[in-house]
Design an enzyme around this catalytic site. Structure first.
Site, PDB file in Angstrom:
ATOM      1  N   ASP A  80      -3.494   6.356  -1.896  1.00  0.00           N
ATOM      2  CA  ASP A  80      -2.519   5.387  -1.413  1.00  0.00           C
ATOM      3  C   ASP A  80      -1.496   6.008  -0.479  1.00  0.00           C
ATOM      4  OD1 ASP A  80      -3.853   3.595  -2.971  1.00  0.00           O
ATOM      5  OD2 ASP A  80      -2.065   2.742  -3.873  1.00  0.00           O
ATOM      6  N   CYS A 121      -6.120   8.317  -9.781  1.00  0.00           N
ATOM      7  CA  CYS A 121      -5.092   7.686  -8.939  1.00  0.00           C
ATOM      8  C   CYS A 121      -5.136   6.161  -9.003  1.00  0.00           C
ATOM      9  CB  CYS A 121      -5.186   8.212  -7.513  1.00  0.00           C
ATOM     10  SG  CYS A 121      -4.707   9.963  -7.402  1.00  0.00           S
ATOM     11  N   ASP A 122      -4.311   5.552  -8.164  1.00  0.00           N
ATOM     12  CA  ASP A 122      -3.848   4.180  -8.315  1.00  0.00           C
ATOM     13  C   ASP A 122      -4.896   3.149  -8.708  1.00  0.00           C
ATOM     14  OD1 ASP A 122      -2.153   5.826  -6.562  1.00  0.00           O
ATOM     15  OD2 ASP A 122      -0.859   4.085  -6.566  1.00  0.00           O
ATOM     16  N   LYS A 123      -5.887   2.906  -7.868  1.00  0.00           N
ATOM     17  CA  LYS A 123      -6.848   1.829  -8.141  1.00  0.00           C
ATOM     18  C   LYS A 123      -8.041   2.318  -8.941  1.00  0.00           C
ATOM     19  CE  LYS A 123      -3.874  -0.017  -5.905  1.00  0.00           C
ATOM     20  NZ  LYS A 123      -3.335   1.294  -5.654  1.00  0.00           N
ATOM     21  N   CYS A 193       0.525  12.097  -7.961  1.00  0.00           N
ATOM     22  CA  CYS A 193       1.900  12.375  -7.534  1.00  0.00           C
ATOM     23  C   CYS A 193       2.878  12.279  -8.707  1.00  0.00           C
ATOM     24  CB  CYS A 193       2.288  11.432  -6.407  1.00  0.00           C
ATOM     25  SG  CYS A 193       1.292  11.681  -4.914  1.00  0.00           S
ATOM     26  N   GLU A 444       0.783  -2.078  -0.201  1.00  0.00           N
ATOM     27  CA  GLU A 444       2.035  -1.576  -0.753  1.00  0.00           C
ATOM     28  C   GLU A 444       3.047  -1.395   0.382  1.00  0.00           C
ATOM     29  OE1 GLU A 444       0.591   0.897  -4.697  1.00  0.00           O
ATOM     30  OE2 GLU A 444       1.189   2.001  -2.903  1.00  0.00           O
ATOM     31  N   SER A 470       4.676   0.286  -4.001  1.00  0.00           N
ATOM     32  CA  SER A 470       4.250   1.519  -4.653  1.00  0.00           C
ATOM     33  C   SER A 470       5.114   1.748  -5.883  1.00  0.00           C
ATOM     34  CB  SER A 470       4.410   2.690  -3.683  1.00  0.00           C
ATOM     35  OG  SER A 470       4.332   3.924  -4.360  1.00  0.00           O
TER      36      SER A 470
END
Length: 558
Positions: A80, A121-123, A193, A444, A470
């Site tokens: 992202d 990570c995110d997704k 992160c 985002e 985000s």
């Protein structure tokens, strides 16, 4: 005991299948053992995934120790941070459905007895959990772990600091040489992160759901403890297979209530509202925005981790991690302790000996940062179906705010105005046509929110969008406005100068325009034409539903 993998290896008619298994180098003894898919999103473009081959090797070692046969497979992922603020971000949320589908395809096609999922990570985390719920075969998730915080001039730093520094440079508050020094030190190595952004929030909530072992959300990526956790996950999957313990046995409605309770305590990313509701749908569990808001109004906020506060995930780990957060919440009965987990124990058994080791990082449940949760669901004539804000990251001055709308039909238009010094104190920036359909992909908005923060305007300017934010965003940033502009939501007819009223404590989001005026504006409304008319995003836009329902595909799929 008959196994799922018997359909590709047992009986005379499966001789061709066994021939292909022999071609992989498998022995007769191995063919008789449980087949375990080790599904990793290892890649060389995402810092959080750079080391997942090492995690996969540890998982495979655990599977072999417990008497199974592992098969490593890879799926895709999007970073992202790298995708932010350009066309690439349209693909981020959309990739979640592809990831879920790809895990389903490979697991069903090869008749795995169980799967170990290795995202970070995110997704990717929610995509894999969606697949686990959909497949409902024994599964466990072990993530790659969080990145350590960087160090910049004697202080901890992270990616959100770099995004905010862009605004500081634009405002003349930081020089480009200082920015270069910061950008080279903020992200010191592999891992997701280091703040309580979406990736780490979802990895933490995987523990709360019962689908990850204790430590999954907080053990840093570079610690040997993470390798040991991966080996333990490999061992555990064999026990889950042998006892036929499946994801839907674990991901019950009470498990999702626990996850949202922990989310409120942590002050996690607003994206969890999209992801947990999507996972719940795959698990056959009904979770609505009303349910989420009820939890938010009940469960206190115990943590302020970056970007809401000075602490990072490694600090949360040292303070006792997610099990300690759950144990603290349980002192007031906010956790259902009866549910089963991938440890083979109940939630109550898991947290029995957990305790908070640093009450600066995890506040006592009797002395929270706030008596309500870190997220809030707002409704009103601007968001009839709801909107979401990370209340724990909003300054006290902006919890209640009124100001004139500054309306933009894309993120690019908004960021140009912000960096160009055209946004004034008190303004309410509206970014529309960035929802699941309108984007398409629901980008985002970290760049505009970070620019406002870096310019010192986060305590004076609100930002509202039918897109999303985000987990690194802070300030009065209200996303997921539903219905979105592309679907004819009221946000589509807001005009420059309209007064926007925000009242987070009262959960209200209003545009001070009469119903009759809104009706008249819609009579002359022309829907913005879709910019993307081919490829995956075009198909995604046709099938995706509202953010208020998790931005999942309509029943029946593509």
């Amino acid at each position: 005991m008959r196994r799922l993998s018997d359909s590709v290896k047992r009986g005379v008619e499966k001789a061709p299948h066994r021939s292909l298994l022999y071609a992989l180098g498998l022995t007769d003894e191995e063919i008789q053992r449980p087949f375990i898919g080790v599904i990793s999103s290892k890649s060389e473009i995402i810092p959080g995934h750079l080391h997942l081959d090492k995690i996969a090797e540890a998982v495979k070692a655990g599977v072999r120790m417990a008497g199974g046969v592992p098969f490593e497979i890879n799926t895709i992922g999007v970073c992202d941070g790298i995708a932010m603020n350009h066309q690439g971000m349209k693909y981020s949320l959309a990739s979640r459905e592809l990831i879920a589908d790809s895990v389903e395809v490979v697991a069903r096609a090869h008749a795995f007895d169980g799967i170990v999922l290795i995202p970070n990570c995110d997704k990717i985390v929610p995509g894999m959990l969606m697949a686990a719920a959909r497949l409902n075969i024994p599964a466990i998730l072990v993530s790659g772990g969080p990145m350590l915080a960087g160090r910049f001039r004697g202080q901890d730093s992270d990616l959100s600091k770099v995004f905010e520094a862009v605004g500081a440079v634009s405002a003349g508050k930081m020089g480009e040489d200082e920015l270069r020094e910061l950008e080279q030190s903020a992200c010191p190595g592999c891992g997701s992160c280091s703040g309580m952004y979406t990736a780490n929030t979802m990895n933490c909530l995987t523990e709360a759901l019962g689908m990850g072992l204790p430590g999954n959300g907080t053990i840093p990526a570079v610690y040997a403890e993470r390798i040991r956790l991966a080996k333990a996950a490999g061992v555990r999957i064999i026990d889950l297979v042998e006892k036929d313990i499946r994801p839907r046995d674990i991901m019950t409605r009470n498990a999702f209530i626990n996850a949202f309770a922990v989310d409120m305590a942590l002050g996690g990313s607003t994206n969890t509202v999209l992801h947990l509701t999507a996972i719940a749908r795959e698990a056959g569990v009904d979770i609505s925005l009303k349910d989420i808001d009820k939890i938010s109004n009940t469960v206190p906020n115990l943590c302020k981790l970056s970007p809401a506060g000075p602490y990072h995930i490694q600090d949360l780990h040292e303070a006792g991690g997610i099990q300690a957060v759950m144990a603290e919440l349980n002192k007031k009965g906010y956790i259902d302790t009866s549910g089963f987990t991938v440890t083979g124990k109940t939630v109550g058994e898991n947290i029995e000996n957990a305790s908070v080791k640093n009450y600066d990082v995890i506040r006592p449940v009797d002395e929270p940062y706030s008596s309500t949760g870190g997220l809030a669901v707002l409704t009103g004539n601007l968001a009839p179906d709801g909107a979401v804000v990370k209340a724990s990251a909003v300054s006290p001055e902006m919890m209640v705010h009124e100001g004139p709308a500054r309306v933009f039909d894309s993120e690019e238009e908004a960021i140009k105005a912000i960096l160009g010094g055209k946004i004034n104190k008190g303004d309410v920036v509206i970014i529309r046509y960035e929802g699941p359909k309108g984007g398409p992909g629901m980008r985002e908005m970290l760049s505009p929110t970070s620019a406002l923060a870096g310019m010192g305007l986060d305590k004076d300017v609100a930002l509202i969008t039918d897109g999303r934010f985000s987990g690194a965003t802070r300030g009065a940033s209200i996303g997921h406005v539903s219905p979105e502009a592309a679907e004819g939501g009221p946000i589509a007819v807001v005009r420059d100068g309209d007064i926007i009223s925000i009242d987070i404590p009262k959960r209200k989001l209003e545009v001070k325009v009469s119903e009759s005026e809104i009706y008249e504006r819609f009579r002359n409304w022309i829907r913005k034409e879709a910019e993307i008319k081919s490829g995956y995003l075009s198909r995604y836009a046709e099938m995706v539903t509202s953010a208020s329902t998790g931005a999942v595909f309509r029943q029946g799929g593509m």
